[in-house]
Motif scaffolding. Structure first.
Motif, short mmCIF file in Angstrom:
data_model
loop_
_atom_site.label_atom_id
_atom_site.label_comp_id
_atom_site.label_asym_id
_atom_site.label_seq_id
_atom_site.Cartn_x
_atom_site.Cartn_y
_atom_site.Cartn_z
N CYS A 1 0.68 -1.16 0.26
CA CYS A 1 0.09 0.05 0.13
C CYS A 1 0.98 1.20 0.13
CB CYS A 1 -0.98 0.01 1.36
SG CYS A 1 -2.25 -1.21 1.06
N ILE B 1 -0.21 3.26 -7.14
CA ILE B 1 -1.39 2.75 -7.54
C ILE B 1 -2.21 3.50 -8.77
CG2 ILE B 1 -3.75 1.97 -6.73
CD1 ILE B 1 -1.51 0.37 -5.53
N CYS C 1 -0.57 5.07 0.65
CA CYS C 1 -1.89 5.16 0.02
C CYS C 1 -2.76 6.12 1.12
CB CYS C 1 -2.35 4.09 -0.33
SG CYS C 1 -4.16 4.18 -0.98
N PHE D 1 -5.71 5.75 1.60
CA PHE D 1 -6.80 4.80 1.96
C PHE D 1 -6.42 3.90 3.16
CE2 PHE D 1 -8.34 6.12 -2.03
CZ PHE D 1 -9.42 6.62 -1.49
N LEU D 2 -4.96 3.95 3.31
CA LEU D 2 -4.43 2.86 4.46
C LEU D 2 -4.71 3.38 5.68
CD1 LEU D 2 -2.67 0.39 5.19
CD2 LEU D 2 -0.61 1.81 4.58
N CYS E 1 -7.09 -1.67 4.48
CA CYS E 1 -7.56 -0.80 3.53
C CYS E 1 -9.03 -0.04 3.88
CB CYS E 1 -7.71 -1.43 2.20
SG CYS E 1 -8.62 -0.53 0.91
N ILE F 1 -11.32 1.35 2.25
CA ILE F 1 -12.07 1.22 1.23
C ILE F 1 -12.31 -0.26 0.63
CG2 ILE F 1 -12.80 3.66 0.72
CD1 ILE F 1 -10.70 2.98 -1.68
N ARG G 1 -11.43 -1.15 -3.54
CA ARG G 1 -10.35 -1.01 -3.79
C ARG G 1 -10.10 -1.05 -5.38
NH1 ARG G 1 -10.72 -5.99 -2.28
NH2 ARG G 1 -9.42 -7.52 -2.65
N PRO G 2 -9.04 -0.58 -5.75
CA PRO G 2 -9.18 -0.59 -7.30
C PRO G 2 -8.50 -2.05 -7.91
CG PRO G 2 -7.79 1.22 -6.64
CD PRO G 2 -8.20 0.38 -5.43
N CYS H 1 -4.94 -2.96 -7.03
CA CYS H 1 -4.81 -3.64 -5.60
C CYS H 1 -5.31 -5.14 -5.53
CB CYS H 1 -5.36 -2.82 -4.63
SG CYS H 1 -5.05 -1.07 -4.53
S1 SF4 Z 1 -5.41 -1.93 -1.01
FE1 SF4 Z 1 -6.49 0.11 -0.12
S2 SF4 Z 1 -5.01 0.99 1.13
FE2 SF4 Z 1 -3.78 -0.64 -0.06
S3 SF4 Z 1 -3.19 0.71 -1.88
FE3 SF4 Z 1 -4.94 -0.21 -2.48
S4 SF4 Z 1 -6.71 1.34 -2.01
FE4 SF4 Z 1 -4.75 1.88 -0.99
#
Ligand code: SF4
Ligand code: SF4
Length: 239
Positions: free
Chosen positions: A64, A68, A119, A121-122, A131, A133, A137-138, A141
């Protein structure tokens, strides 16, 4: 890492996902079709014959801090997921994304992948985080995985060292890549922007001009008026 492609599996998956995604994009619209495709994506990864070899587990988050990418439909999905987070958390994410974007913007493209930026969101740290979300997550990921977490940790600790191999599971890799290629091919066929954008910059721009961003995407223009995306290679679509 050299891998032997399972051509029959890839062709079957690409055909099935392209067809189902195409139908759902037409019937449900791109966002609900993307969300349905994510469910299939996760199920296919879990069912890959070598998924048991993965070292990925809850709390492990070295990856993370890597760069990304996200496509516009993923950013729309992420913004929707953010609405269910507490306001204070949404504001923290926006701030961290904008700070990361400001740092990255000043750097040459080739230097950006060596920055180890957390990131936004971490929640937590590289050795003990999750995470915020997770369901949204994309695709990047979802597809990132390793059979050796120590390799991911080493990449985190030595961001300039490009010789580290965290070792991927070949069938998980092929399954995830074929699924993503097929879904995005269906999106492109339907006329939607499938360029990839660095996540912090895309999120910051999308939130700052949300209505314009969504309108441009839904009217099948390039989603960002002032941000250039990259053409991501569709690695397994034509084999
Ligand atoms: S899993 Fe979540 S926290 Fe980790 S890089 Fe992807 S979006 Fe960010
Ligand atoms: S890809 Fe690496 S850092 Fe990420 S969860 Fe898997 S083992 Fe951990």
């Amino acid at each position: 890492m050299e891998i032997e492609l399972d051509i029959a599996m890839i062709r079957k998956l690409v055909t099935a996902e392209t067809q189902q995604a195409g139908n759902e994009i037409a019937e449900l619209g791109p966002l609900r079709a993307y969300q349905a495709s994510l469910q299939r994506h996760d199920a296919r990864l879990a069912a890959a014959p070598d998924s048991h070899t993965l070292d990925c587990k809850q709390g492990c988050a070295w990856c993370c801090y890597f760069t990304i990418d996200a496509r516009p439909i993923e950013v729309i999905n992420i913004i929707e997921a953010m609405q269910s987070l507490p306001t204070i958390e949404q504001e923290r994410i926006k701030r961290e994304a904008a700070t990361n974007y400001a740092k990255l913007e000043l750097l040459p493209v080739e230097a950006r992948v060596h920055q180890n930026l957390k990131c936004p969101f971490l929640v937590g740290t590289a050795s003990g985080g999750c995470c915020g979300i997770y369901q949204a997550r994309p695709q990047t990921c979802r597809n990132y995985h390793a059979t050796r977490a120590a390799g991911c940790q080493q990449s985190y600790e030595e961001p300039d060292n490009e010789d580290i191999d965290p070792e991927f599971a070949p069938l998980v890799y092929q399954t995830g890549t074929a699924h993503v290629d097929a879904f995005n091919h269906a999106m492109q066929t339907a006329g939607y922007d499938i360029h990839v954008y660095e996540l912090n910059s895309a999120l910051t721009h999308a939130i700052a001009s949300r209505e314009t961003f969504v309108n441009r995407f839904e009217s099948k223009q390039t989603a960002f008026a002032d941000l250039d995306g990259d053409e991501a290679p569709a690695e397994l679509i034509d084999i």
